[in-house]
Scaffold this motif. Structure first.
Motif, PDB file in Angstrom:
ATOM      1  N   ALA A  59      -6.042 -27.349 -25.080  1.00 56.79           N
ATOM      2  CA  ALA A  59      -7.238 -28.173 -25.269  1.00 56.79           C
ATOM      3  C   ALA A  59      -7.786 -28.027 -26.683  1.00 56.79           C
ATOM      4  N   ALA A  60      -7.818 -26.800 -27.196  1.00 53.90           N
ATOM      5  CA  ALA A  60      -8.322 -26.578 -28.555  1.00 53.90           C
ATOM      6  C   ALA A  60      -7.442 -27.266 -29.587  1.00 53.90           C
ATOM      7  N   THR A  61      -6.138 -27.262 -29.352  1.00 53.58           N
ATOM      8  CA  THR A  61      -5.213 -27.926 -30.273  1.00 53.58           C
ATOM      9  C   THR A  61      -5.447 -29.430 -30.288  1.00 53.58           C
ATOM     10  N   ILE A  62      -5.526 -30.030 -29.115  1.00 53.00           N
ATOM     11  CA  ILE A  62      -5.700 -31.483 -29.020  1.00 53.00           C
ATOM     12  C   ILE A  62      -7.036 -31.908 -29.608  1.00 53.00           C
ATOM     13  N   VAL A  63      -8.097 -31.177 -29.294  1.00 52.47           N
ATOM     14  CA  VAL A  63      -9.414 -31.531 -29.834  1.00 52.47           C
ATOM     15  C   VAL A  63      -9.433 -31.347 -31.356  1.00 52.47           C
ATOM     16  N   GLY A  64      -8.847 -30.254 -31.842  1.00 53.87           N
ATOM     17  CA  GLY A  64      -8.803 -30.040 -33.287  1.00 53.87           C
ATOM     18  C   GLY A  64      -8.072 -31.150 -34.007  1.00 53.87           C
ATOM     19  N   LEU A  65      -6.967 -31.602 -33.436  1.00 52.69           N
ATOM     20  CA  LEU A  65      -6.197 -32.698 -34.036  1.00 52.69           C
ATOM     21  C   LEU A  65      -6.969 -34.012 -33.975  1.00 52.69           C
ATOM     22  N   ALA A  66      -7.529 -34.305 -32.804  1.00 51.47           N
ATOM     23  CA  ALA A  66      -8.149 -35.616 -32.591  1.00 51.47           C
ATOM     24  C   ALA A  66      -9.462 -35.776 -33.335  1.00 51.47           C
ATOM     25  N   ARG A  67     -10.272 -34.731 -33.372  1.00 56.29           N
ATOM     26  CA  ARG A  67     -11.625 -34.865 -33.902  1.00 56.29           C
ATOM     27  C   ARG A  67     -11.803 -34.303 -35.314  1.00 56.29           C
ATOM     28  N   HIS A  68     -10.896 -33.395 -35.704  1.00 57.28           N
ATOM     29  CA  HIS A  68     -11.076 -32.736 -36.998  1.00 57.28           C
ATOM     30  C   HIS A  68      -9.853 -32.847 -37.904  1.00 57.28           C
ATOM     31  N   GLY A  69      -8.800 -33.501 -37.423  1.00 60.51           N
ATOM     32  CA  GLY A  69      -7.619 -33.711 -38.245  1.00 60.51           C
ATOM     33  C   GLY A  69      -6.993 -32.419 -38.743  1.00 60.51           C
ATOM     34  N   VAL A 299     -20.168 -27.726  -5.932  1.00 60.78           N
ATOM     35  CA  VAL A 299     -21.572 -27.659  -6.335  1.00 60.78           C
ATOM     36  C   VAL A 299     -21.848 -28.571  -7.527  1.00 60.78           C
ATOM     37  N   LEU A 300     -20.969 -28.527  -8.525  1.00 57.76           N
ATOM     38  CA  LEU A 300     -21.235 -29.214  -9.789  1.00 57.76           C
ATOM     39  C   LEU A 300     -20.684 -30.632  -9.871  1.00 57.76           C
ATOM     40  N   GLY A 301     -19.587 -30.907  -9.181  1.00 54.34           N
ATOM     41  CA  GLY A 301     -18.957 -32.216  -9.321  1.00 54.34           C
ATOM     42  C   GLY A 301     -18.561 -32.464 -10.764  1.00 54.34           C
ATOM     43  N   ASP A 302     -18.883 -33.639 -11.279  1.00 57.57           N
ATOM     44  CA  ASP A 302     -18.510 -34.005 -12.643  1.00 57.57           C
ATOM     45  C   ASP A 302     -19.298 -33.262 -13.710  1.00 57.57           C
ATOM     46  N   ARG A 303     -20.282 -32.481 -13.309  1.00 55.57           N
ATOM     47  CA  ARG A 303     -21.012 -31.663 -14.284  1.00 55.57           C
ATOM     48  C   ARG A 303     -20.212 -30.432 -14.696  1.00 55.57           C
ATOM     49  N   MET A 304     -19.128 -30.166 -13.998  1.00 55.35           N
ATOM     50  CA  MET A 304     -18.246 -29.061 -14.380  1.00 55.35           C
ATOM     51  C   MET A 304     -17.528 -29.430 -15.672  1.00 55.35           C
ATOM     52  N   GLN A 305     -17.622 -28.584 -16.673  1.00 55.00           N
ATOM     53  CA  GLN A 305     -17.089 -28.916 -17.992  1.00 55.00           C
ATOM     54  C   GLN A 305     -15.611 -28.534 -18.102  1.00 55.00           C
ATOM     55  N   SER A 306     -14.807 -29.488 -18.532  1.00 55.50           N
ATOM     56  CA  SER A 306     -13.368 -29.283 -18.666  1.00 55.50           C
ATOM     57  C   SER A 306     -13.061 -28.463 -19.915  1.00 55.50           C
ATOM     58  N   PRO A 307     -11.830 -27.940 -20.029  1.00 58.74           N
ATOM     59  CA  PRO A 307     -11.430 -27.263 -21.269  1.00 58.74           C
ATOM     60  C   PRO A 307     -11.567 -28.146 -22.503  1.00 58.74           C
ATOM     61  N   VAL A 308     -11.323 -29.449 -22.364  1.00 58.67           N
ATOM     62  CA  VAL A 308     -11.481 -30.349 -23.508  1.00 58.67           C
ATOM     63  C   VAL A 308     -12.945 -30.433 -23.920  1.00 58.67           C
ATOM     64  N   GLU A 309     -13.844 -30.615 -22.967  1.00 62.25           N
ATOM     65  CA  GLU A 309     -15.269 -30.697 -23.288  1.00 62.25           C
ATOM     66  C   GLU A 309     -15.752 -29.417 -23.972  1.00 62.25           C
ATOM     67  N   GLN A 310     -15.303 -28.275 -23.478  1.00 58.60           N
ATOM     68  CA  GLN A 310     -15.710 -27.012 -24.085  1.00 58.60           C
ATOM     69  C   GLN A 310     -15.098 -26.848 -25.474  1.00 58.60           C
ATOM     70  N   GLN A 313     -17.104 -28.551 -28.173  1.00 60.46           N
ATOM     71  CA  GLN A 313     -18.224 -27.722 -28.613  1.00 60.46           C
ATOM     72  C   GLN A 313     -17.743 -26.578 -29.507  1.00 60.46           C
ATOM     73  N   LEU A 314     -16.619 -25.972 -29.145  1.00 61.60           N
ATOM     74  CA  LEU A 314     -16.105 -24.838 -29.920  1.00 61.60           C
ATOM     75  C   LEU A 314     -15.777 -25.246 -31.350  1.00 61.60           C
ATOM     76  N   TRP A 315     -15.064 -26.356 -31.515  1.00 65.89           N
ATOM     77  CA  TRP A 315     -14.690 -26.792 -32.858  1.00 65.89           C
ATOM     78  C   TRP A 315     -15.908 -27.188 -33.686  1.00 65.89           C
ATOM     79  N   GLU A 316     -16.898 -27.796 -33.041  1.00 67.09           N
ATOM     80  CA  GLU A 316     -18.102 -28.168 -33.790  1.00 67.09           C
ATOM     81  C   GLU A 316     -18.822 -26.919 -34.303  1.00 67.09           C
ATOM     82  N   GLN A 317     -18.784 -25.851 -33.520  1.00 67.92           N
ATOM     83  CA  GLN A 317     -19.417 -24.610 -33.962  1.00 67.92           C
ATOM     84  C   GLN A 317     -18.570 -23.908 -35.031  1.00 67.92           C
ATOM     85  N   LEU A 318     -17.262 -23.921 -34.879  1.00 71.92           N
ATOM     86  CA  LEU A 318     -16.401 -23.279 -35.867  1.00 71.92           C
ATOM     87  C   LEU A 318     -16.470 -23.963 -37.222  1.00 71.92           C
ATOM     88  N   THR A 319     -16.587 -25.273 -37.207  1.00 70.71           N
ATOM     89  CA  THR A 319     -16.594 -26.029 -38.459  1.00 70.71           C
ATOM     90  C   THR A 319     -17.985 -26.192 -39.057  1.00 70.71           C
TER      91      THR A 319
END
Length: 397
Positions: A59-69, A299-310, A313-319
């Motif tokens: 998930a971190a790899t895909i998000v890093g590629l897609a959102r941060h190049g 309990v959470l349904g769609d409010r449960m955060q996926s690895p991609v969603e997390q 957030q991780l990449w936005e904080q790292l960058t």
């Protein structure tokens, strides 16, 4: 050509084959979920992702590629096709590499044991030749064993409580797919087993990667590294956070402070990221966690955060795109949605009430089963599982 119809055969939470088309579709869905439009090839920071083929590392790899190049290198340790299909991570890496190629990006994948000195040398040579240095290192490794390069001793990790045996319940699936509860008694880890688990899953190898980068002059100014961790619920604490794996995670977290000191010449920082729970190939091996996750999803349904969603957030904080969300121990917290007291109270109520007869009322059984099977490329929407597929596919070069 090795075309055949691939079926989900196996036992428990271990399937023996993976479906290539399903794995490709999984990566495509993760890419769509990540969103974003990276600035373009050659524009993003250089990243090294250790453990890029599965779980949060993928998930971190895909998000890093897609959102941060991001440019750089991802490391997986996967098996090619033989008598069985290749591993799911093999196919997911092919799909991710295709995504990179289509975008005109510059991200390479290495298949090798991240613990091995030979793998480190290969990756560092590649970074030195192609990129000249690294801005970010994401460390996401879950492994059953590790050979210490300094001693040559191979350590084996265990999933056991510490101090005393622990009785819990786990959700399992019968041959017909029916969910049932099974009582599990986990014997305590010996002192040697606990120490071996720390040597495998703690911060030793993370520190070796940072040291190797520093010795080769491959740490860029402002470098940030993160190792992924987990705390979890009091319901699973005895077997996880208070158990042998928890001891390893505590060591991983303690390692971060020493690494930040070591990175001071480059104004660098090291963090651990406490992620929320997810259905992964690593997590399904932990007694009690399948039941807990099924209840949490109910309990959470769609409010449960996926690895991609997390990972977004991780990449936005790292960058630096958003402020770091740190706790008192300096850990990045991505799990606040899971450990919200009201959420945990609701999960605990279900945990105490659930029986084999009522498991479908208290836990989201079908969601969990689909999530588990999708780890191997099955039950993925819009994939025709009656069609033969080519299983012998080459690692991307």
């Amino acid at each position: 050509m090795s075309e055949r119809v691939v079926n989900p055969t196996g036992r428990g939470f271990l399937l023996l084959d993976s479906h290539p088309a399903g794995c490709f579709a999984t990566v495509a869905r993760m890419r769509a979920e990540a969103g974003g439009d990276a600035a373009g090839p050659g524009k993003g920071p250089v990243a090294l992702v250790v453990g890029s083929s599965a779980g949060y590392g993928l998930a971190a790899t895909i998000v890093g590629l897609a959102r941060h190049g991001i440019r750089g290198v991802g490391i997986g340790f996967e098996r090619p096709a033989g008598r069985r299909t290749a591993t799911a991570g093999w196919y997911r890496t092919i799909a991710t590499a295709s995504m990179v190629a289509e975008a005109g990006g510059d991200f390479t994948f290495v298949n090798g044991d991240a613990f091995a000195e030979a793998t480190k040398a290969e990756v560092l040579d590649l970074i030195a030749e192609r990129f000249g240095g690294v801005d970010h290192l994401v460390y996401s490794v879950a492994a059953p064993r590790r050979t210490d390069p300094a001693t040559g001793v191979t350590h084996q990790s265990v999933i056991k409580p510490l101090g005393a045996a622990h009785r819990t319940r786990s959700m399992e699936f019968d041959a017909d797919g029916t969910a049932a509860l099974r009582e599990v008694i986990a014997e305590p880890a010996s002192e040697a087993e606990a120490e071996a688990t720390v040597r495998v899953m703690g911060g030793d190898d993370w520190a070796l990667w940072i040291g190797a980068l520093a010795e080769r002059g491959l740490v860029n100014d402002g470098f940030r590294t993160v190792a992924l961790s987990y705390i979890g619920s009091a319901l699973t604490a005895a077997i996880y956070r208070d158990g042998s794996i928890g001891a390893a995670k505590a060591h991983l977290e303690a390692t971060a402070a020493g690494l930040t000191d070591r990175l001071a010449p480059w104004s660098g920082q090291a963090f651990t990221s406490v992620n929320g729970v997810a259905v992964t190939q690593a997590s399904t091996a932990i007694p009690g966690l399948a039941l807990y996750v099924g209840l949490l999803r109910a309990v959470l349904g769609d409010r449960m955060q996926s690895p991609v969603e997390q990972s977004v957030q991780l990449w936005e904080q790292l960058t630096g795109a958003r402020p770091l969300d740190l706790d008192e121990q300096g850990r990045i917290r991505l799990d606040r949605w899971e450990l919200d007291p009201a959420v945990q109270a609701a999960v605990t109520e279900r945990w105490e009430a659930v029986t084999s007869a009522t498991i479908g009322e208290h836990a989201d059984v079908e969601w969990f089963r689909t999530q588990f099977r999708s780890l191997y490329g099955f039950d993925v929407p819009d994939v025709d599982y009656t069609e033969p597929v080519e299983t012998d596919l080459p690692w991307p070069t």
